[in-house]
Design a protein around this motif. Structure first.
Motif, PDB file in Angstrom:
ATOM      1  N   SER A 144      44.674  18.428  51.016  1.00 43.77           N
ATOM      2  CA  SER A 144      45.545  19.456  50.440  1.00 43.77           C
ATOM      3  C   SER A 144      45.536  19.420  48.909  1.00 43.77           C
ATOM      4  N   PHE A 145      44.457  18.933  48.336  1.00 44.98           N
ATOM      5  CA  PHE A 145      44.132  18.995  46.904  1.00 44.98           C
ATOM      6  C   PHE A 145      45.001  18.106  46.006  1.00 44.98           C
ATOM      7  N   HIS A 146      46.342  18.132  46.226  1.00 45.62           N
ATOM      8  CA  HIS A 146      47.261  17.282  45.450  1.00 45.62           C
ATOM      9  C   HIS A 146      47.133  17.468  43.946  1.00 45.62           C
ATOM     10  N   LEU A 147      46.995  18.713  43.503  1.00 43.15           N
ATOM     11  CA  LEU A 147      47.011  18.965  42.059  1.00 43.15           C
ATOM     12  C   LEU A 147      48.466  19.094  41.605  1.00 43.15           C
ATOM     13  N   ILE A 148      48.691  18.883  40.312  1.00 40.02           N
ATOM     14  CA  ILE A 148      50.049  19.022  39.779  1.00 40.02           C
ATOM     15  C   ILE A 148      50.249  20.493  39.412  1.00 40.02           C
ATOM     16  N   PRO A 149      51.206  21.176  40.092  1.00 42.64           N
ATOM     17  CA  PRO A 149      51.286  22.638  40.017  1.00 42.64           C
ATOM     18  C   PRO A 149      51.592  23.190  38.626  1.00 42.64           C
ATOM     19  N   ASN A 150      52.350  22.449  37.821  1.00 47.12           N
ATOM     20  CA  ASN A 150      52.704  22.982  36.500  1.00 47.12           C
ATOM     21  C   ASN A 150      51.771  22.497  35.389  1.00 47.12           C
ATOM     22  N   MET A 151      50.606  22.021  35.784  1.00 47.36           N
ATOM     23  CA  MET A 151      49.565  21.678  34.802  1.00 47.36           C
ATOM     24  C   MET A 151      48.348  22.551  35.055  1.00 47.36           C
ATOM     25  N   THR A 152      47.685  22.945  33.967  1.00 47.89           N
ATOM     26  CA  THR A 152      46.452  23.720  34.109  1.00 47.89           C
ATOM     27  C   THR A 152      45.358  22.846  34.727  1.00 47.89           C
ATOM     28  N   ALA A 153      44.257  23.516  35.104  1.00 53.04           N
ATOM     29  CA  ALA A 153      43.106  22.772  35.631  1.00 53.04           C
ATOM     30  C   ALA A 153      42.687  21.699  34.634  1.00 53.04           C
ATOM     31  N   LEU A 154      42.604  22.083  33.360  1.00 47.38           N
ATOM     32  CA  LEU A 154      42.183  21.135  32.323  1.00 47.38           C
ATOM     33  C   LEU A 154      43.154  19.956  32.227  1.00 47.38           C
ATOM     34  N   GLU A 155      44.455  20.249  32.258  1.00 49.34           N
ATOM     35  CA  GLU A 155      45.448  19.173  32.164  1.00 49.34           C
ATOM     36  C   GLU A 155      45.427  18.271  33.404  1.00 49.34           C
ATOM     37  N   ASN A 156      45.196  18.872  34.575  1.00 48.48           N
ATOM     38  CA  ASN A 156      45.131  18.059  35.798  1.00 48.48           C
ATOM     39  C   ASN A 156      44.038  16.994  35.714  1.00 48.48           C
ATOM     40  N   VAL A 157      42.950  17.327  35.025  1.00 45.25           N
ATOM     41  CA  VAL A 157      41.844  16.367  34.898  1.00 45.25           C
ATOM     42  C   VAL A 157      42.058  15.452  33.683  1.00 45.25           C
ATOM     43  N   ALA A 158      42.561  16.030  32.581  1.00 47.85           N
ATOM     44  CA  ALA A 158      42.649  15.274  31.317  1.00 47.85           C
ATOM     45  C   ALA A 158      43.813  14.292  31.277  1.00 47.85           C
ATOM     46  N   VAL A 159      44.957  14.690  31.836  1.00 51.03           N
ATOM     47  CA  VAL A 159      46.157  13.864  31.673  1.00 51.03           C
ATOM     48  C   VAL A 159      46.005  12.472  32.312  1.00 51.03           C
ATOM     49  N   PRO A 160      45.456  12.393  33.554  1.00 50.21           N
ATOM     50  CA  PRO A 160      45.246  11.036  34.101  1.00 50.21           C
ATOM     51  C   PRO A 160      44.302  10.193  33.242  1.00 50.21           C
ATOM     52  N   LEU A 161      43.294  10.830  32.645  1.00 52.72           N
ATOM     53  CA  LEU A 161      42.378  10.095  31.759  1.00 52.72           C
ATOM     54  C   LEU A 161      43.128   9.595  30.535  1.00 52.72           C
ATOM     55  N   GLU A 162      43.968  10.473  30.000  1.00 50.91           N
ATOM     56  CA  GLU A 162      44.750  10.136  28.805  1.00 50.91           C
ATOM     57  C   GLU A 162      45.687   8.960  29.105  1.00 50.91           C
ATOM     58  N   LEU A 163      46.367   9.025  30.269  1.00 54.05           N
ATOM     59  CA  LEU A 163      47.285   7.947  30.661  1.00 54.05           C
ATOM     60  C   LEU A 163      46.552   6.625  30.852  1.00 54.05           C
ATOM     61  N   ALA A 164      45.280   6.721  31.286  1.00 56.74           N
ATOM     62  CA  ALA A 164      44.492   5.502  31.502  1.00 56.74           C
ATOM     63  C   ALA A 164      43.856   5.009  30.202  1.00 56.74           C
ATOM     64  N   GLY A 165      44.106   5.734  29.099  1.00 53.60           N
ATOM     65  CA  GLY A 165      43.640   5.278  27.802  1.00 53.60           C
ATOM     66  C   GLY A 165      42.202   5.639  27.463  1.00 53.60           C
ATOM     67  N   HIS A 166      41.639   6.624  28.187  1.00 54.26           N
ATOM     68  CA  HIS A 166      40.272   7.042  27.861  1.00 54.26           C
ATOM     69  C   HIS A 166      40.253   7.787  26.527  1.00 54.26           C
ATOM     70  N   PRO A 167      39.236   7.532  25.707  1.00 53.96           N
ATOM     71  CA  PRO A 167      39.117   8.315  24.481  1.00 53.96           C
ATOM     72  C   PRO A 167      38.670   9.738  24.812  1.00 53.96           C
TER      73      PRO A 167
END
Ligand SMILES: Nc1ncnc2c1ncn2[C@@H]1O[C@H](COP(=O)(O)OP(=O)(O)O)[C@@H](O)[C@H]1O
Ligand SMILES: [Mg+2]
Length: 234
Positions: A98-121
């Protein structure tokens, strides 16, 4: 015979009971499994046989009661919750039915935010690259509700692959999609895994999809039914 250094997933005699008291279920009953790096595996079997739980154990989302779970060289069942979360961030990507995307984040934010939280440059640049790689360069600022099911699953695939995990886990990834879209998503999963040498482990009820994997593991009542192609010798 598979040597230990080549195995990216090694489960030895894993048991797990979920739930409390009268409603507790012995979900995994002594599961042993070795999966080689880059190998694709389909986990098949009846509903309730423990397939999703097996994937959750491999992802470090369920802690086992007994046995050892060694993933990408790390014995994760001995680690703290924080260590397991860090392990998951770098080693395992997960795609759900069922995809489990975060509904109030854009496609870009859904991919970028977890990377950002994990400290990726440079998380937003990586996210844009990953979304383009799944054909969504024109959908970066769309919200999940504005995307088709197939597009949402492609965002989920981009999110799962962005940290370059050793293992990609997919629990019925085509289960909510029509046949053609499901086929496209399956093609994408296999292509991306092959391209990066990612070990793909998926649950499916679709025999055609299961047959595309290098190997099938059949579960029944919390046990692996047929001996795995590479039975553990340890
Ligand atoms: N948190 C839980 N508490 C109690 N029982 C659970 C829990 N999660 C799963 N189960 C039970 O474990 C069994 C296996 O579940 P699951 O791994 O989801 O099976 P599958 O994916 O093969 O359908 C089922 O009988 C299910 O009801
Ligand atoms: Mg399931």
């Amino acid at each position: 015979m598979l040597s230990v250094t080549e195995a990216v997933i090694e489960l030895h005699d894993v048991s797990l009971t979920l739930g409390e008291g009268a409603s507790s279920v012995h979900v995994l009953k002594g599961v042993s499994l070795q999966v080689a790096r880059g190998e694709s595996t389909a986990v098949v079997g009846p509903s309730g046989s423990g397939k999703s739980t097996l994937l959750m154990v491999i992802a470090g989302l369920e802690r086992v009661d007994r046995g050892t779970v060694k993933i990408a060289g790390e014995v994760i069942n001995e680690r703290s919750e924080d260590e397991i979360a860090a392990f998951r961030g770098r080693s395992v990507g997960i795609v759900f039915q069922s995809f489990h995307l975060i509904p109030n984040m854009t496609a870009l934010e859904n991919v970028a935010v977890p990377l950002e939280l994990a400290g990726h440059p440079d998380p937003f640049r990586i996210a844009e690259k990953e979304l383009s790689a799944v054909g969504l360069q024109e959908r970066l600022t769309h919200y999940p509700g504005e995307l088709s099911g197939g597009e949402q699953q492609r965002v989920a695939i981009a999110r799962a692959l962005a940290p370059q995990p050793a293992i990609l886990i997919a629990d019925e990834p085509t289960g909510n999609l029509d046949q053609l879209t499901g086929r496209q998503i399956a093609d994408m999963l296999f292509a991306k895994a092959a391209e990066r040498g990612t070990t793909l482990m998926l649950v499916t009820h679709d025999p055609a999809l299961a047959a595309r994997c290098d190997r099938q593991v059949a579960m029944r009542s919390g046990r692996i039914e047929q001996p795995a192609a590479f039975a553990a010798t340890a």
